[in-house]
Design an enzyme around this catalytic site. Structure first.
Site, PDB file in Angstrom:
ATOM      1  N   ASP A  40      -5.454  20.438  24.886  1.00 19.52           N
ATOM      2  CA  ASP A  40      -5.936  19.146  24.432  1.00 19.52           C
ATOM      3  C   ASP A  40      -5.243  18.019  25.181  1.00 19.52           C
ATOM      4  O   ASP A  40      -4.054  18.090  25.470  1.00 19.52           O
ATOM      5  CB  ASP A  40      -5.702  18.988  22.933  1.00 19.52           C
ATOM      6  CG  ASP A  40      -6.489  20.005  22.130  1.00 19.52           C
ATOM      7  OD1 ASP A  40      -7.623  20.301  22.529  1.00 19.52           O
ATOM      8  OD2 ASP A  40      -5.959  20.507  21.130  1.00 19.52           O
TER       9      ASP A  40
ATOM     10  N   GLU B  85       1.054   8.016   9.383  1.00 19.48           N
ATOM     11  CA  GLU B  85      -0.012   8.968   9.689  1.00 19.48           C
ATOM     12  C   GLU B  85       0.448  10.394   9.431  1.00 19.48           C
ATOM     13  O   GLU B  85       1.455  10.843   9.964  1.00 19.48           O
ATOM     14  CB  GLU B  85      -0.446   8.833  11.151  1.00 19.48           C
ATOM     15  CG  GLU B  85      -1.586   9.773  11.534  1.00 19.48           C
ATOM     16  CD  GLU B  85      -1.912   9.748  13.010  1.00 19.48           C
ATOM     17  OE1 GLU B  85      -2.229  10.822  13.559  1.00 19.48           O
ATOM     18  OE2 GLU B  85      -1.834   8.657  13.618  1.00 19.48           O
TER      19      GLU B  85
ATOM     20  N   SER C 120      -4.454  13.920  11.930  1.00 18.88           N
ATOM     21  CA  SER C 120      -5.617  13.546  12.726  1.00 18.88           C
ATOM     22  C   SER C 120      -6.584  14.716  12.648  1.00 18.88           C
ATOM     23  O   SER C 120      -6.182  15.865  12.860  1.00 18.88           O
ATOM     24  CB  SER C 120      -5.210  13.286  14.178  1.00 18.88           C
ATOM     25  OG  SER C 120      -6.339  13.094  14.992  1.00 18.88           O
TER      26      SER C 120
ATOM     27  N   ARG D  72       6.003  16.998  23.823  1.00 21.61           N
ATOM     28  CA  ARG D  72       5.241  15.892  24.393  1.00 21.61           C
ATOM     29  C   ARG D  72       6.221  14.905  25.022  1.00 21.61           C
ATOM     30  O   ARG D  72       6.724  13.983  24.355  1.00 21.61           O
ATOM     31  CB  ARG D  72       4.397  15.207  23.312  1.00 21.61           C
ATOM     32  CG  ARG D  72       3.349  16.138  22.702  1.00 21.61           C
ATOM     33  CD  ARG D  72       2.538  15.458  21.617  1.00 21.61           C
ATOM     34  NE  ARG D  72       1.597  16.398  20.989  1.00 21.61           N
ATOM     35  CZ  ARG D  72       0.883  16.093  19.897  1.00 21.61           C
ATOM     36  NH1 ARG D  72       1.003  14.901  19.324  1.00 21.61           N
ATOM     37  NH2 ARG D  72       0.057  16.992  19.378  1.00 21.61           N
TER      38      ARG D  72
ATOM     39  N   GLN E 118       3.265  21.106  13.743  1.00 21.54           N
ATOM     40  CA  GLN E 118       2.200  20.794  12.793  1.00 21.54           C
ATOM     41  C   GLN E 118       1.443  22.050  12.383  1.00 21.54           C
ATOM     42  O   GLN E 118       1.496  23.083  13.045  1.00 21.54           O
ATOM     43  CB  GLN E 118       1.235  19.766  13.379  1.00 21.54           C
ATOM     44  CG  GLN E 118       0.432  20.214  14.580  1.00 21.54           C
ATOM     45  CD  GLN E 118      -0.404  19.078  15.183  1.00 21.54           C
ATOM     46  OE1 GLN E 118      -0.014  17.921  15.159  1.00 21.54           O
ATOM     47  NE2 GLN E 118      -1.563  19.417  15.709  1.00 21.54           N
TER      48      GLN E 118
ATOM     49  N   ASP F 188      -8.153   9.649  10.589  1.00 15.19           N
ATOM     50  CA  ASP F 188      -6.739   9.893  10.305  1.00 15.19           C
ATOM     51  C   ASP F 188      -6.455   9.727   8.820  1.00 15.19           C
ATOM     52  O   ASP F 188      -7.009   8.827   8.171  1.00 15.19           O
ATOM     53  CB  ASP F 188      -5.850   8.899  11.067  1.00 15.19           C
ATOM     54  CG  ASP F 188      -5.820   9.156  12.559  1.00 15.19           C
ATOM     55  OD1 ASP F 188      -6.231  10.260  12.986  1.00 15.19           O
ATOM     56  OD2 ASP F 188      -5.375   8.254  13.306  1.00 15.19           O
TER      57      ASP F 188
END
Length: 334
Positions: free
Chosen positions: A46, A248, A251, A100, A115, A235
């Site tokens: 992704d 948040e 997503s 990331r 996650q 979200d």
């Protein structure tokens, strides 16, 4: 200090166990294994907002073919639904771990991402806003029940989530707060309602700008929905009572079908992706229709345990400035 860290670690484990159990039951999900890295050039990894760098490395035993650490597993999960022949109305969930390197440090961001990545097979008829809201409500109810169970175990934590989650489209939010930035709009609406599902992230609004970025090849942000707006994704945002800001948690969205993929690749100028392995399967309508998303494990723990910094619920790599500031504020990083 050591005992406090161990108590926190115990609470983290309890939180993850309870929420995962609630989520699996409410969404009819089966826990599966998943990769930490995949071969590059397949279109399976992704791109998130489409601009982030990935962690890449050569594999000696494969003639130095390049592998990349996953950013998330949105497209991989859809392939897995097909490979495992998961029936409609049921799905899969896995622990996703990612690095990331382009993430900016903040109280809620680190370069390490953990996650729950989940994906559920659906029918073509379920590709609508009503179904999306029903699934979001199930996830929100799992959050509420987790919070209640945590408060029963730990007297110092009181449940604060409202009974219902508010649904609002990004265009509605723009009209409500036309002079504010996207993040300021999120903060205002989440402060008002406590829990919000913000619909339609990725496509341009009447301002000719998107609320936020989304890659073109997993969530459907371009299809017109029954509410008269565009997008079948969004979200989950919660008002964090300690940070006093929008937070948040997830997503997610109904995934692109052939028409949405073609539209979104064209709108983002990425038609070259049609030649990639994943995209060919989707354009040939071989992959199942699905809904899915990622739910931050550290984010859920941070919210449920009322922590100020993500480093209180995950071990990370922190610059000295963050370590020093945390000490000054009495924040204990793991």
């Amino acid at each position: 200090m050591k005992k406090e860290i161990l108590r926190t670690e115990e609470a983290i484990s309890f939180t993850k166990e309870i929420f995962e159990s609630e989520l699996k039951q409410k969404l009819a999900l089966t826990k599966i294994s998943s990769p930490i890295a995949i071969l590059n050039g397949t279109g399976i990894n992704d791109d998130l907002n489409g601009i982030e760098r990935v962690v890449a490395f050569p594999i000696k035993a494969l003639s130095d073919k390049e592998a990349v650490v996953v950013n998330s597993l949105s497209k991989w999960k859809r392939l897995r639904l097909q490979e495992l022949d998961i029936e409609e109305g049921k799905g899969i969930i896995t622990d996703m771990r990612a690095i990331r390197p382009d993430e900016d440090y903040s109280s809620i961001h680190s370069i390490y991402v953990d996650q729950w990545d989940w994906e559920k097979r659906i029918s073509k008829e379920s590709r609508n806003i009503t179904f999306l809201k029903e699934e979001v409500t199930k996830i929100y109810n799992a959050l509420r029940e987790t919070e209640i169970k945590i408060s029963e175990k730990y007297d110092s934590i009181q449940p604060v989530l409202p009974q219902n989650i508010k649904f609002i489209h990004t265009e509605e939010l723009l009209q409500k707060y036309p002079t504010l930035t996207p993040k300021e709009r999120e903060s205002e609406i989440t402060k008002e309602y406590g829990a919000v599902f913000l619909i339609g992230i990725g496509g341009n609004l009447s301002s000719e700008k998107p609320h936020d970025g989304r890659a073109p090849d997993y969530d459907d942000w371009s299809s017109e929905n029954e509410d008269g707006y565009f997008g079948l994704n969004g979200d989950i945002l919660l008002w964090h009572p300690i940070l006093k800001e929008s937070f948040e948690i997830s997503s997610m969205g109904i995934r692109v079908d052939k028409l949405a993929l073609l539209d979104q690749l064209n709108k983002t100028g990425q038609n070259d992706r049609k030649e990639l392995q994943f995209h060919k399967l989707l354009l040939n309508e071989i992959l199942p229709e699905s809904i899915g998303g990622g739910i931050g494990q550290s984010r859920v723990c941070m919210y449920m345990l009322k922590k100020k910094h993500i480093g209180e619920v995950q071990v990370g790599i922190w610059p000295d400035s963050v370590k020093e500031k945390s000490k000054e504020e009495g924040i204990m990083l793991l």
